[in-house]
Motif scaffolding. Structure first.
Motif, PDB file in Angstrom:
ATOM      1  N   ILE A 117       4.906 -26.321   4.812  1.00  0.00           N
ATOM      2  CA  ILE A 117       3.827 -27.343   4.990  1.00  0.00           C
ATOM      3  C   ILE A 117       3.442 -27.396   6.257  1.00  0.00           C
ATOM      4  O   ILE A 117       1.915 -27.625   6.539  1.00  0.00           O
ATOM      5  CB  ILE A 117       4.314 -28.532   4.284  1.00  0.00           C
ATOM      6  CG1 ILE A 117       4.745 -28.659   2.939  1.00  0.00           C
ATOM      7  CG2 ILE A 117       3.468 -30.174   4.598  1.00  0.00           C
ATOM      8  CD1 ILE A 117       5.435 -29.867   2.427  1.00  0.00           C
ATOM      9  N   GLY A 118       4.169 -27.355   7.045  1.00  0.00           N
ATOM     10  CA  GLY A 118       3.623 -27.442   8.795  1.00  0.00           C
ATOM     11  C   GLY A 118       2.892 -26.390   9.010  1.00  0.00           C
ATOM     12  O   GLY A 118       1.885 -26.748   9.731  1.00  0.00           O
ATOM     13  N   GLN A 119       3.189 -25.112   8.497  1.00  0.00           N
ATOM     14  CA  GLN A 119       2.295 -24.086   8.708  1.00  0.00           C
ATOM     15  C   GLN A 119       0.859 -24.254   7.979  1.00  0.00           C
ATOM     16  O   GLN A 119      -0.036 -23.762   8.572  1.00  0.00           O
ATOM     17  CB  GLN A 119       3.118 -22.866   8.331  1.00  0.00           C
ATOM     18  CG  GLN A 119       2.508 -21.496   8.692  1.00  0.00           C
ATOM     19  CD  GLN A 119       3.091 -20.393   7.896  1.00  0.00           C
ATOM     20  OE1 GLN A 119       2.715 -20.300   6.728  1.00  0.00           O
ATOM     21  NE2 GLN A 119       3.757 -19.440   8.754  1.00  0.00           N
ATOM     22  N   ALA A 147       8.694 -26.322   6.863  1.00  0.00           N
ATOM     23  CA  ALA A 147       8.126 -25.118   7.632  1.00  0.00           C
ATOM     24  C   ALA A 147       6.730 -24.754   7.036  1.00  0.00           C
ATOM     25  O   ALA A 147       6.013 -24.624   7.798  1.00  0.00           O
ATOM     26  CB  ALA A 147       8.978 -23.938   7.802  1.00  0.00           C
ATOM     27  N   MET A 150      10.588 -20.569  13.319  1.00  0.00           N
ATOM     28  CA  MET A 150      10.674 -21.123  12.031  1.00  0.00           C
ATOM     29  C   MET A 150       9.376 -21.038  11.317  1.00  0.00           C
ATOM     30  O   MET A 150       9.511 -20.623  10.135  1.00  0.00           O
ATOM     31  CB  MET A 150      11.150 -22.506  12.013  1.00  0.00           C
ATOM     32  CG  MET A 150      12.318 -22.996  12.630  1.00  0.00           C
ATOM     33  SD  MET A 150      13.918 -22.083  11.707  1.00  0.00           S
ATOM     34  CE  MET A 150      13.579 -23.055  10.183  1.00  0.00           C
ATOM     35  N   ARG A 151       8.389 -21.067  11.959  1.00  0.00           N
ATOM     36  CA  ARG A 151       6.972 -21.268  11.212  1.00  0.00           C
ATOM     37  C   ARG A 151       6.191 -19.905  11.358  1.00  0.00           C
ATOM     38  O   ARG A 151       4.925 -19.851  10.705  1.00  0.00           O
ATOM     39  CB  ARG A 151       6.358 -22.448  11.451  1.00  0.00           C
ATOM     40  CG  ARG A 151       7.096 -23.580  10.585  1.00  0.00           C
ATOM     41  CD  ARG A 151       6.635 -25.073  11.264  1.00  0.00           C
ATOM     42  NE  ARG A 151       6.915 -25.150  12.673  1.00  0.00           N
ATOM     43  CZ  ARG A 151       6.908 -26.427  13.291  1.00  0.00           C
ATOM     44  NH1 ARG A 151       6.350 -27.454  12.669  1.00  0.00           N
ATOM     45  NH2 ARG A 151       7.524 -26.429  14.452  1.00  0.00           N
ATOM     46  N   ASP A 162      -2.102 -28.501  18.749  1.00  0.00           N
ATOM     47  CA  ASP A 162      -1.590 -27.615  19.854  1.00  0.00           C
ATOM     48  C   ASP A 162      -1.256 -26.162  19.058  1.00  0.00           C
ATOM     49  O   ASP A 162      -1.010 -25.499  19.750  1.00  0.00           O
ATOM     50  CB  ASP A 162      -0.292 -28.079  20.408  1.00  0.00           C
ATOM     51  CG  ASP A 162       0.712 -28.223  19.519  1.00  0.00           C
ATOM     52  OD1 ASP A 162       0.522 -27.976  18.220  1.00  0.00           O
ATOM     53  OD2 ASP A 162       1.992 -28.765  19.759  1.00  0.00           O
ATOM     54  N   ARG A 163      -1.620 -25.850  18.153  1.00  0.00           N
ATOM     55  CA  ARG A 163      -1.524 -24.665  17.120  1.00  0.00           C
ATOM     56  C   ARG A 163      -2.111 -24.461  16.110  1.00  0.00           C
ATOM     57  O   ARG A 163      -2.558 -25.332  15.303  1.00  0.00           O
ATOM     58  CB  ARG A 163      -0.074 -24.640  16.886  1.00  0.00           C
ATOM     59  CG  ARG A 163       0.535 -25.396  15.908  1.00  0.00           C
ATOM     60  CD  ARG A 163       2.148 -25.547  15.883  1.00  0.00           C
ATOM     61  NE  ARG A 163       2.593 -26.017  17.155  1.00  0.00           N
ATOM     62  CZ  ARG A 163       3.822 -25.778  17.389  1.00  0.00           C
ATOM     63  NH1 ARG A 163       4.444 -25.078  16.648  1.00  0.00           N
ATOM     64  NH2 ARG A 163       4.489 -26.223  18.493  1.00  0.00           N
ATOM     65  N   TYR A 213      -1.754 -21.782  12.972  1.00  0.00           N
ATOM     66  CA  TYR A 213      -0.965 -20.791  12.449  1.00  0.00           C
ATOM     67  C   TYR A 213      -1.548 -19.615  11.610  1.00  0.00           C
ATOM     68  O   TYR A 213      -2.650 -19.795  11.140  1.00  0.00           O
ATOM     69  CB  TYR A 213      -0.059 -20.962  11.347  1.00  0.00           C
ATOM     70  CG  TYR A 213       1.314 -21.978  11.851  1.00  0.00           C
ATOM     71  CD1 TYR A 213       2.255 -21.408  12.528  1.00  0.00           C
ATOM     72  CD2 TYR A 213       1.013 -23.304  11.854  1.00  0.00           C
ATOM     73  CE1 TYR A 213       3.292 -22.151  13.084  1.00  0.00           C
ATOM     74  CE2 TYR A 213       1.989 -24.118  12.598  1.00  0.00           C
ATOM     75  CZ  TYR A 213       3.187 -23.707  12.952  1.00  0.00           C
ATOM     76  OH  TYR A 213       4.156 -24.375  13.622  1.00  0.00           O
ATOM     77  N   ALA A 220       0.551 -28.222  11.565  1.00  0.00           N
ATOM     78  CA  ALA A 220       1.258 -29.572  12.127  1.00  0.00           C
ATOM     79  C   ALA A 220       1.486 -29.240  13.390  1.00  0.00           C
ATOM     80  O   ALA A 220       2.075 -28.285  14.137  1.00  0.00           O
ATOM     81  CB  ALA A 220       2.557 -29.894  11.406  1.00  0.00           C
ATOM     82  N   ARG A 238      -2.502 -35.333   5.031  1.00  0.00           N
ATOM     83  CA  ARG A 238      -3.336 -34.305   5.706  1.00  0.00           C
ATOM     84  C   ARG A 238      -4.416 -34.143   4.664  1.00  0.00           C
ATOM     85  O   ARG A 238      -5.746 -33.980   5.045  1.00  0.00           O
ATOM     86  CB  ARG A 238      -2.707 -32.788   5.680  1.00  0.00           C
ATOM     87  CG  ARG A 238      -1.140 -33.037   6.662  1.00  0.00           C
ATOM     88  CD  ARG A 238      -1.851 -33.078   7.891  1.00  0.00           C
ATOM     89  NE  ARG A 238      -0.955 -33.147   9.036  1.00  0.00           N
ATOM     90  CZ  ARG A 238      -0.907 -33.237  10.261  1.00  0.00           C
ATOM     91  NH1 ARG A 238      -1.780 -32.742  10.850  1.00  0.00           N
ATOM     92  NH2 ARG A 238       0.420 -33.956  10.847  1.00  0.00           N
ATOM     93  N   MET A 298       3.684 -35.680   3.441  1.00  0.00           N
ATOM     94  CA  MET A 298       3.063 -34.636   4.539  1.00  0.00           C
ATOM     95  C   MET A 298       1.630 -34.083   3.954  1.00  0.00           C
ATOM     96  O   MET A 298       0.732 -34.276   4.642  1.00  0.00           O
ATOM     97  CB  MET A 298       4.017 -33.696   4.815  1.00  0.00           C
ATOM     98  CG  MET A 298       5.151 -34.072   5.855  1.00  0.00           C
ATOM     99  SD  MET A 298       6.268 -32.812   6.021  1.00  0.00           S
ATOM    100  CE  MET A 298       5.442 -31.657   7.087  1.00  0.00           C
ATOM    101  N   ILE A 299       1.804 -33.700   2.644  1.00  0.00           N
ATOM    102  CA  ILE A 299       0.573 -33.273   2.238  1.00  0.00           C
ATOM    103  C   ILE A 299      -0.309 -34.003   1.784  1.00  0.00           C
ATOM    104  O   ILE A 299      -1.594 -33.884   2.264  1.00  0.00           O
ATOM    105  CB  ILE A 299       1.035 -32.377   0.641  1.00  0.00           C
ATOM    106  CG1 ILE A 299       1.870 -31.091   1.004  1.00  0.00           C
ATOM    107  CG2 ILE A 299      -0.185 -31.783   0.122  1.00  0.00           C
ATOM    108  CD1 ILE A 299       2.508 -30.401   0.000  1.00  0.00           C
TER     109      ILE A 299
END
Lengths: 452, 185
Positions: free
Chosen positions: A126-128, A124, B50-51, B122-123, B125, A132, B27, B23-24
């Motif tokens: 990392i996605g934030q 969560a 969740m985020r 699409d987002r 944060y 993502a 990116r 993942m990191i």
């Protein structure tokens, strides 16, 4: 009487027995030693387990909230590093758990939950951090697949329950994100739908190992039921819906799946285990009876208009589930004799009538066929109910008798409630039914009391 | 617990860490080596349990007409590639779609779902308290209620993948614009 109550009673009686000379001091000491902590130990274990689980959830949630609160003050690399912090802490806990022999179940479960939460938190965060672009379904699929090994590595029932529920919910939403790409492995794409199917299938070994346990604790019993219900939901709304198409083939596949669950569980468990220890048998039986009621109600509609037209996936899935049912059916008959046969006739009869009505699409007077078929399901439902009632009376089993009466009531209600039959007849039928139910229960009660 | 369990736990732990690192790394690689693109965006609605709070984005890529030709397809299409160019204001726009990975061009790997192209953006944060304000401000821009030029994101693109650098209003980071407008508490 529960075991712990029995032990408490036994220990309470010992002073009196000693006083009366029924047992010697040595015997009393031996009995105290044998039945020392059984009752209290179990109670303590459950309370400790629940407390440990709640504590782990609170600690994990607290860490995440603390980090999230200060998130905007931190730069990107710092955030990325902090995302691993909960996982590192859980790594230490896991190390202690694994290396420390004889560690309690409560500690093990809470460690597993903390580990799971830390992986979810890492993803969560990392996605934030990197914004993502994936929806919640994809997130849950990725997080669940990564935490699945935790369940097996630490033998955690709570994580198993959480993942079973996630698999069921994810599969039920298959239509929304089933084909969205989760990971790319070389030229192959792994979709979210596949991940949820994998997650559901991965519960099978844990389910079987619980099923084989002679003594199940509270956690294992709950896991058994949750996994059975989730497995059914995941299979019926996920795999079947995706592969089997919709409409009538879906109905047939559902019936075959329920039949396979009922037969497979009966074959594995046999007659030794009680019903509450056989969730798949209960889900299968209840589901099959509901299917009979539904199929009996579909007379005169276009429900049976389906003709299998060589669609690949429905045919493959039908073959697969048909084979699974056939194999488990043979195993159940060998293990339990013909006791399970009546319920196993439901999928067989459903498949036969679907074949008949698919064929009847091309023959004249289809309406008459559909009427015959729908009545046949009503008769089948009534026969199943009657068999259950007879079994209850013959074996003096109140549960069987009442289950049969309820089944009969449902058949009568579904078939006659909105029919053209006069109210007088309906009233008499329901009156007779109610009196029969009372009389049956009274008979069994008297028989148990030894009056008959 | 024995050595076998310890080994299994260690292996699982390593896989989980590797998943996070990959993942990191992917990116960060895009952000370090990717081509910088600007995409004008429109607001939708924001929240992820969740985020957390985010500004939901819909890129305005000025797609060619053929992009909407789904040929009656309802499910997700196979991956294809949107070749990006620049419009007169320097924002990204789709020049063409190709089925094979283009060489020497800036492109994004995309899919089509129910006829519309799904962009890998699409987002965005944001801080919990800023989310609704940023969303409201973007809506005003979209409705023409403000004299602001555009809301857009800056991103880096590498090998068809994209990583977002930041969200901008009027050429400034969105936090600064909200602060200037007195919306940044």
């Amino acid at each position: 009487m529960k075991k712990e109550q029995a032990v408490a009673w036994l220990r309470g009686e010992l002073p009196q027995w000693l006083k009366k000379g029924i047992v010697s001091e040595d015997t009393a000491a031996a009995i105290r030693g044998e039945y020392a902590e059984v009752g209290t130990g179990k109670k303590f274990d459950v309370a400790l387990l629940v407390s440990a689980v709640i504590a782990a959830v609170c600690i994990g949630g607290g860490i995440i909230m603390l980090l999230a609160h200060n998130w905007s003050m931190l730069d990107r690399p710092t955030r990325a590093v902090i995302a691993f912090l909960p996982l590192m802490i859980s790594g230490g806990l896991v190390w202690v758990t694994v290396m420390h022999g004889g560690i309690s179940k409560a500690w093990r479960e809470s460690t597993a939950i903390f580990w799971t939460m830390s992986v979810w938190a890492m993803l969560a965060l990392i996605g934030q951090t990197y914004h993502a672009a994936n929806d919640l379904g994809l997130f849950f699929a990725a997080a669940s697949v990564l935490t699945l090994p935790v369940q097996y590595a630490l033998g955690s029932g709570v994580v198993g329950i959480a993942l079973s529920i996630t698999a069921a919910i994810g599969s039920a939403n298959f239509g929304w994100f089933g084909s969205e790409q989760l990971w790319q492995v070389g030229p192959y794409e792994i979709s979210a739908g596949f991940a949820y199917a994998l997650l559901a299938a991965a519960q099978i070994p844990a389910y079987i190992s619980v099923m084989r346990m002679r003594e199940r604790g509270l956690l294992e019993a709950n896991y058994h039921w949750v996994a059975a219900i989730s497995g059914y939901a995941a299979a019926s709304y996920g795999i079947l819906y995706h592969l089997g198409g919709d409409g009538e083939v879906f109905t047939l596949l559902q019936v075959l799946l329920l039949g396979a669950m009922y037969a497979g569980s009966s074959a594995c468990a046999g007659r030794e285990q009680r019903l509450r220890e056989r969730p798949a048998t209960v889900i299968g039986a209840v589901g099959l009876f509901i299917a009979v009621l539904c199929l009996g109600r579909c007379h005169g509609t276009h429900f049976y208009s389906y003709a299998i037209d060589n669609e690949f996936f429905p045919l493959v899935t039908l073959t697969l589930f048909g084979s699974a049912f056939a194999v488990s059916c043979i195993a159940a008959l060998r293990r339990c004799g013909y006791e399970r046969l009546p319920m196993l006739l439901v999928p067989v009869w459903t498949a036969a009538t679907f074949a008949l009505l698919s064929w009847s699409v091309i023959v004249p007077d289809r309406g008459a066929w559909t009427m015959v078929v729908s009545w046949s399901f009503d008769l089948l439902g009534a026969a199943l109910a009657a068999r259950q009632i007879v079994r209850g009376i013959a074996g003096s089993e109140g549960v069987s008798l009442n289950a049969g009466m309820w089944m009969l009531l449902l058949v009568l209600g579904v078939r006659f409630f909105d029919s053209d039959i006069e109210f007088t007849v309906k009233g008499i039928v329901f009156l007779v039914f109610g009196l029969g139910m009372l009389a049956g229960n009274r008979y069994i009660a008297q028989k148990k009391a030894g009056a008959i | 617990m024995n050595k076998k369990t310890a080994f299994v736990c260690a292996a699982v732990f390593c896989v989980q860490c590797a998943a996070g690192f990959s993942m990191i790394a992917s990116r960060e690689l895009i952000l370090a080596k990717g081509t910088r693109v600007l995409m004008t965006v429109q607001p939708v609605d924001p929240y992820d349990p969740m985020r957390g709070r985010y500004v939901s984005l819909r890129p305005d890529m000025k797609e060619p007409e053929s992009a909407h030709d789904s040929n009656g397809q309802t499910g997700p299409s196979p991956v294809f590639f949107a070749v990006l160019g620049l419009d007169e204001q320097g924002f990204s726009r789709v020049v063409s779609y190709e089925t094979k990975r283009p060489r020497g061009k800036t492109y994004l790997a995309v899919r089509r779902h129910y006829g519309a192209v799904e962009w890998p953006v699409d987002r965005y944060y944001v801080r919990e308290d800023l989310g609704p304000k940023a969303d409201a401000y973007m809506s005003k821009i979209a409705w023409g209620a403000l004299t602001a030029e555009k809301a857009y994101i800056a991103a880096r693109v590498l090998n068809g993948e994209l990583a977002i650098e930041g969200l901008y209003f009027d050429g400034k980071p969105f936090e600064d614009t909200l602060k200037k407008e007195g919306l940044n508490a």
